[in-house]
Design a protein around this motif. Structure first.
Motif: not given
Length: 114
Positions: A79-92
């Motif tokens: 299971t992946l539990i995210k602390g943010g809205p997505t599991a993607k990086t925000a920017q470089q």
């Protein structure tokens, strides 16, 4: 869960002053047990997979986007539990921290809004 202090991350042999950096340039990568910090640089989107079967409960590390390509973190099982809205990086330059607790992976850091 929001992580406010990642100072307790350990490098090889528990050395708090050393974190081994694994530089990757491809568009996909699966973490291995030795990965304390993975830095990924690619112009295209990148998929990083956390596979609990090759890690131990309590393992933790960092994933940093050093190129233009956005990183999406996924899991091969568990299971992946995210602390943010997505599991993607925000920017470089974005940094994500992960922690494996049994078969649950906690992910937090500079996550993209969508």
């Amino acid at each position: 869960m929001a992580w406010t202090n990642v100072a307790n991350l350990k490098g090889p042999a528990g050395d708090p002053g050393t974190i081994a950096i694994n530089a990757q340039t491809g568009t996909s990568y699966t973490l291995v047990a030795a990965d304390s910090e993975v830095q990924v640089s690619n112009a295209a989107a990148i998929a990083v997979t956390i596979d609990p079967s090759v890690l131990s409960s309590g393992d933790r590390g960092l994933i940093r986007q050093t190129g233009a390509g956005q990183i999406t973190v996924g899991v091969s099982s568990g299971t992946l539990i995210k602390g943010g809205p997505t599991a993607k990086t925000a920017q470089q330059g974005a940094l994500l921290a992960w922690l494996l607790d049994g078969s649950t992976i906690y992910l937090d850091g500079e996550c993209a809004a969508s």
